[in-house]
Design an enzyme around this catalytic site. Structure first.
Site, short mmCIF file in Angstrom:
data_model
loop_
_atom_site.label_atom_id
_atom_site.label_comp_id
_atom_site.label_asym_id
_atom_site.label_seq_id
_atom_site.Cartn_x
_atom_site.Cartn_y
_atom_site.Cartn_z
CE LYS A 24 10.93 6.58 -3.13
NZ LYS A 24 10.24 5.69 -2.21
CG ASN A 28 7.48 14.64 -1.50
OD1 ASN A 28 6.47 14.35 -0.90
ND2 ASN A 28 8.20 13.76 -2.14
N GLY A 69 5.08 0.14 12.55
CA GLY A 69 4.62 1.27 11.75
C GLY A 69 3.72 0.66 10.70
N GLY A 99 1.10 1.61 9.02
CA GLY A 99 0.23 2.56 8.33
C GLY A 99 0.02 2.05 6.91
CB ALA A 100 -0.15 3.85 3.68
CG MET A 101 4.40 2.72 2.42
SD MET A 101 4.13 2.09 0.76
CE MET A 101 5.75 1.48 0.39
P1 NAD Z 1 1.78 6.25 7.45
O1 NAD Z 1 1.67 7.56 8.16
O2 NAD Z 1 0.61 5.74 6.69
O3 NAD Z 1 2.19 5.11 8.51
C1 NAD Z 1 3.01 5.32 9.62
C2 NAD Z 1 2.42 4.50 10.77
O4 NAD Z 1 3.32 4.57 11.86
C3 NAD Z 1 1.07 5.02 11.26
O5 NAD Z 1 0.12 3.98 11.25
C4 NAD Z 1 1.35 5.54 12.66
O6 NAD Z 1 0.27 5.32 13.57
C5 NAD Z 1 2.57 4.73 13.06
N1 NAD Z 1 3.42 5.45 14.02
C6 NAD Z 1 4.07 6.61 13.82
N2 NAD Z 1 4.77 6.95 14.92
C7 NAD Z 1 4.55 5.99 15.83
C8 NAD Z 1 5.00 5.77 17.16
N3 NAD Z 1 5.84 6.61 17.75
N4 NAD Z 1 4.56 4.69 17.81
C9 NAD Z 1 3.73 3.81 17.21
N5 NAD Z 1 3.26 3.95 15.95
C10 NAD Z 1 3.67 5.03 15.27
O7 NAD Z 1 3.07 6.36 6.54
P2 NAD Z 1 3.35 5.61 5.14
O8 NAD Z 1 2.66 6.33 4.05
O9 NAD Z 1 3.11 4.16 5.31
O10 NAD Z 1 4.91 5.90 4.96
C11 NAD Z 1 5.92 5.22 5.69
C12 NAD Z 1 7.26 5.54 5.04
O11 NAD Z 1 7.27 5.01 3.71
C13 NAD Z 1 7.55 7.03 4.88
O12 NAD Z 1 8.91 7.27 5.00
C14 NAD Z 1 7.10 7.33 3.47
O13 NAD Z 1 7.73 8.47 2.91
C15 NAD Z 1 7.53 6.05 2.78
N6 NAD Z 1 6.80 5.73 1.56
C16 NAD Z 1 5.45 5.84 1.50
C17 NAD Z 1 4.79 5.51 0.33
C18 NAD Z 1 3.28 5.55 0.23
O14 NAD Z 1 2.75 5.40 -0.88
N7 NAD Z 1 2.53 5.70 1.32
C19 NAD Z 1 5.53 5.09 -0.79
C20 NAD Z 1 6.93 4.95 -0.68
C21 NAD Z 1 7.56 5.28 0.50
#
Ligand code: NAD
Length: 305
Positions: free
Chosen positions: A185, A193, A7, A9-11
């Site tokens: 949290k 949210n 996963g 993505g951003a985090m």
């Molecule tokens: P995001 O959507 O940016 O990243 C998720 C990644 O997972 C994506 O790149 C997506 O392509 C990949 N993904 C999802 N389903 C998939 C699958 N079945 N197969 C392969 N890849 C898959 O999410 P995020 O913002 O990084 O958040 C991740 C978690 O962290 C969440 O629970 C969010 O609430 C939490 N969080 C986020 C932040 C923030 O600032 N972004 C801060 C604290 C906590």
């Protein structure tokens, strides 16, 4: 230690580049092919407050994920976790630690369906990040991590994991009761949210509404009752203290919570793992949770619109 981040993505990318920068062997795993290709071909482009840089990191598609990793850090959204876990089964089979720091309630239960409880670490993080596009993140601010192995058999391993995170500047510490932090949290997110998404406003604008504190308290009171039914010693004050703090514009007043951003971008939200999970557990326990049930229904209605 060899680390896989499932996963990315951003985090996942934020943790990935910080760990790699401290010398850890990190592989990113994701299902978004354009993003994976961009990282492999041009590196991960990271913008911070002070500079921007490309980091060379290997990335692989989730369906092709193979290899032996000591630690797998899951960073999908809560509702995407089960599908990711199915895809990376070959990697999970050899992992010594599988960690979730994703938001929401129920992530540990999801993990338990795919890996033994003895390898599960759960936690919360106050780091944040934005995914700007394929292979490109904006990583601002700082944060911390609280985590705990769900079974405390191998504390030497837990110390090694925490040391590795701290060497990368991720400010990690072992918690004695991470479930309380996870519920705290989740309760905060269930207020901020949901209301900001429904009212189409940022945290500061919500905080200025005359009834904001009462609206928040109504949600939190139900969550506290449900948490107590799960032996989680959550109190109304614990959550309301944080809620009041972020209403201050100098704190995170201008921030739009992720659910607001998800709805604006036409994406599904994590509502079923926040107010939705509270409503589900509460109803099963015979606790009245009409506010959390209604907020869940309203967010689903927004998703459907
Ligand atoms: P995001 O959507 O940016 O990243 C998720 C990644 O997972 C994506 O790149 C997506 O392509 C990949 N993904 C999802 N389903 C998939 C699958 N079945 N197969 C392969 N890849 C898959 O999410 P995020 O913002 O990084 O958040 C991740 C978690 O962290 C969440 O629970 C969010 O609430 C939490 N969080 C986020 C932040 C923030 O600032 N972004 C801060 C604290 C906590």
């Amino acid at each position: 230690m060899k680390i896989a981040i499932a996963g990315a993505g951003a985090m996942g990318c934020r943790f990935g580049y910080m760990l790699a920068d401290s010398g850890v062997d990190v592989t990113l795993i994701d299902g978004w092919k354009t993003h994976v290709d961009a990282i492999n071909q041009q590196g991960l482009f990271v913008e911070t407050e002070t500079d921007s840089r490309r980091y060379s990191l290997p990335a692989m598609l989730a369906e092709d994920a193979r290899g032996a990793f000591d630690v797998v850090i899951l960073f999908t959204k809560a509702m995407q976790m089960a599908e990711m876990l199915q895809k990376i089964a070959p990697v999970l089979a050899r992992a010594k630690v599988v960690m979730t720091l994703s938001n929401g309630l129920g992530n540990i239960e999801t993990l338990e369906q795919y890996v033994d409880r003895s390898v599960i670490y759960a936690g919360v993080t106050l780091w944040s990040c934005e995914l700007e596009g394929p292979g490109h993140i904006r990583a601002t601010g700082s944060g911390n991590i609280e985590l705990q192995p769900m079974m405390s058999a191998d504390m030497a391993m837990a110390d090694r994991v925490v040391d590795m995170l701290n060497l990368a500047g991720l400010n990690a510490e072992l918690s004695a009761n991470v479930l309380l932090s996870i519920w705290k949290k989740a309760a905060f997110n269930s207020v901020m949210n949901t209301y900001c998404a429904l009212l189409d406003c940022n945290v500061g604008e919500f905080g200025k509404l005359p009834d904001a504190l009462n609206m928040a308290r109504t949600v939190v009171r139900e969550i506290v009752l449900v948490a107590r039914s799960q032996q989680i010693p959550l109190t109304e004050e614990m959550v309301m203290h944080t809620v009041q703090k972020v209403f201050d514009p100098r704190e995170s007043g201008e921030h739009y919570p992720s659910m607001h951003q998800d709805l604006h971008k036409g994406r599904l939200t994590e509502i079923d793992y926040l107010n939705g999970a509270v409503a589900r557990i509460g109803e099963a326990q015979g606790i009245a949770v009409p506010v959390n049930r209604l907020l869940t229904q309203l967010i689903h209605a927004k998703e459907a619109q």
